[in-house]
Design a protein around this motif. Structure first.
Motif: not given
Length: 535
Positions: A153, A343, A347, A357
């Motif tokens: 994130e 992405r 989660k 990431s």
């Protein structure tokens, strides 16, 4: 009598004043407690456990929740390791004198007005550094804050959100929440794929189990035998058995060379660590199981401890096609595998929160957690489990059968995302009824015309070319491995007793149909040739 009444009145007045004082003091104490909880929880991650005191037996910790502090206590004989954030044997815990994990300085990434010129970002101390230097594994800020906000994130150089106009099959697949069916096929026309995978060494302890499950008699609706995927670790593996699994059309993938039992070694591994472990393991399998067709393309991290961007950079450089280590929390609708150009759509669950990431040209064969409730219509919710043997409430064959059928229905009646059944062979062998129940389930599923037991690669092949059920009998990519062809095979492998300087004092047998190497292959010498001394 009047004096007694006066005395009682006076005592009541004193009691009332004392009660009022107590209430005021208690309200003050509660306010102080609320203030101190606010102070304790300020800027603290919700999943971080910490101690209120270093007195006591090192078993009690708390974490912040919306309702206040939630306490957990480790079982007797264990202590809480603040660094690892888990209970461990007391003798192994060295952090009993610490109340909390060291706080890291964070960069200043969000401000109303820009602090730094374009192309630069602010460190925690206000210093401006090039954006591309953030989260590159090397501290560039003086306070090192550029390496402290690097999650999926927060990484300033993170992969972009899914863009289906840019991400198209066969090379790229993504969706906003991960639940979209490839090719937008109607669920009723999607084959329910089931992947059976095993982690660990292949040897005399489990070969009979694999022969029992994959006995050559069980066929998918397209007439091809059912297949599994084997994530092989090196030590104690019989490579002639791996060669035979490959000959029969099963998929062989890597589970590391050393299988080191320090989870942090994997989470914090360098590029070179991952290269030596996974490319080294592949080299050993190719050489000693005589697999020469370039088909070893998958990786699973030991303990499912994903190695962040370093692992995936190595995989891309070494032409590994997929990883199968990231878990997705139990949700209403399961998640389809996806590519990591964009992405990840869920989660980062567990795995010490070290998911990649950045953008990587690698498929993620996500492990959807299983619902392990014994009676899903009645039982309160339980956290899911990713490996079957981590479903700790399953204690009988009957419970195992219910787990298999309930989770099959969860996938089959929603978006038909592949159902992963991931095992350590020792669990299936621990009770005869587990093996029997799995075989019963497989045969029951093969009685339908829309369920296929396939390898990880076969799932990717279908996703790259989504094909409706009625055309699957002629789906060419699945036909290639349909017949067992007589590839090189030996009935009497060499049992090579070998040593290596890297494992002093150990003599290990390497079973292979190939020639014996000079040394036992290990991390610095994966071919077993490297330490010969010239006379």
């Amino acid at each position: 009598m009047a004096n007694v009444i006066r005395l009682l009145g006076f005592l009541c007045l004193v009691a009332a004043v004392a009660t009022a004082d107590f209430r005021t003091k208690r309200q003050d104490d509660d306010a102080d407690l609320d203030d101190s909880i606010d102070e304790l929880c300020k800027d603290r991650p919700a999943d971080e456990y910490f101690r209120l005191s270093t007195d006591g037996d090192c078993r009690e910790v708390v974490r912040c929740t919306r309702a206040g502090l939630k306490q957990i206590t480790c079982p007797s004989g264990l202590a809480f390791d603040i660094e690892k954030q888990t209970c461990d044997w007391k003798a192994k815990v060295t952090t009993c004198d610490k109340k909390e994990k060291p706080r890291k300085v964070l960069p200043i990434l969000k401000t109303d007005e820009p602090i730094c010129p374009e192309g630069k970002l602010s460190c925690g101390n206000g210093e401006c550094v090039d954006k591309e230097l953030f989260c590159n594994g090397k501290p560039d800020c003086k306070d090192e804050s550029d390496e402290n906000a690097c999650t999926v994130e927060l990484d300033p150089n993170r992969a972009p959100d899914c863009d289906t106009t840019q991400c198209v099959l066969p090379d790229c697949f993504c969706s906003a929440d991960g639940t979209r069916i490839p090719g937008n096929i109607e669920p009723q026309q999607v084959p329910q794929m089931i992947t059976i995978t095993f982690n660990g060494a292949t040897n005399v302890d489990n070969i009979d189990l694999y022969e029992d499950i994959f006995n050559g008699q069980r066929q998918n609706p397209n007439g091809c035998q059912i297949r599994g995927t084997f994530f092989v670790s090196h030590k104690y593996t019989n490579y002639s058995a791996v060669q035979d699994l490959h000959r029969k059309g099963h998929e062989i993938s890597v589970f590391s060379l050393t299988h080191k039992d320090d989870p942090n070694y994997w989470t914090q591994g360098t590029y070179d660590d991952w290269l030596a472990e996974m490319a080294g393991a592949r080299l050993i399998i190719e050489r000693f199981a005589n697999i020469t067709d370039g088909s070893i393309i998958g990786v699973r991290a030991p303990y499912l401890r994903v190695g962040g961007n370093k692992q995936f950079e190595m995989m891309a450089d070494q032409f590994f096609v997929y990883d199968a280590s990231i878990t997705a929390s139990l949700g209403r609708v399961p998640i389809w595998p996806y590519t990591l150009y964009f992405r990840m759509p869920h989660k980062c669950n567990g795995n010490a929160h070290n998911c990649p990431s950045r953008s990587h040209p690698v498929w993620e064969m996500v492990m959807n957690e299983l619902d392990r409730r014994d009676d899903p219509t009645f039982d309160e919710s339980l956290p899911g489990c990713h490996m079957i043997d981590s479903c700790s409430n399953v204690q009988s064959g009957e419970q195992f059968g219910r787990l298999l059928r309930h989770n099959f229905n969860r996938h089959y009646n929603s978006n038909r995302a592949p159902l992963g059944l991931h095992f350590h062979a020792s669990w299936l062998k621990s009770k005869k009824e587990y093996r029997e129940e799995l075989i019963k389930f497989i045969e029951e599923m093969l009685g339908r015309n829309d369920v296929f037991f396939v390898t990880m690669l076969q799932v990717i092949q279908w996703m790259q070319n989504p094909t409706e059920l009625n055309a699957l009998r002629d789906f060419q990519e699945w036909k290639e491995k349909c017949d067992v062809k007589g590839q090189p095979y030996c009935s009497l492998p060499n049992a090579c007793p070998l040593t290596t300087r890297e494992l002093p004092g150990e003599t290990l047998r390497l079973f292979t149909c190939m020639e014996c190497p000079n040394n036992y292959p290990w991390i610095l010498d994966p071919t077993g040739d490297g330490f010969t001394t010239k006379k």
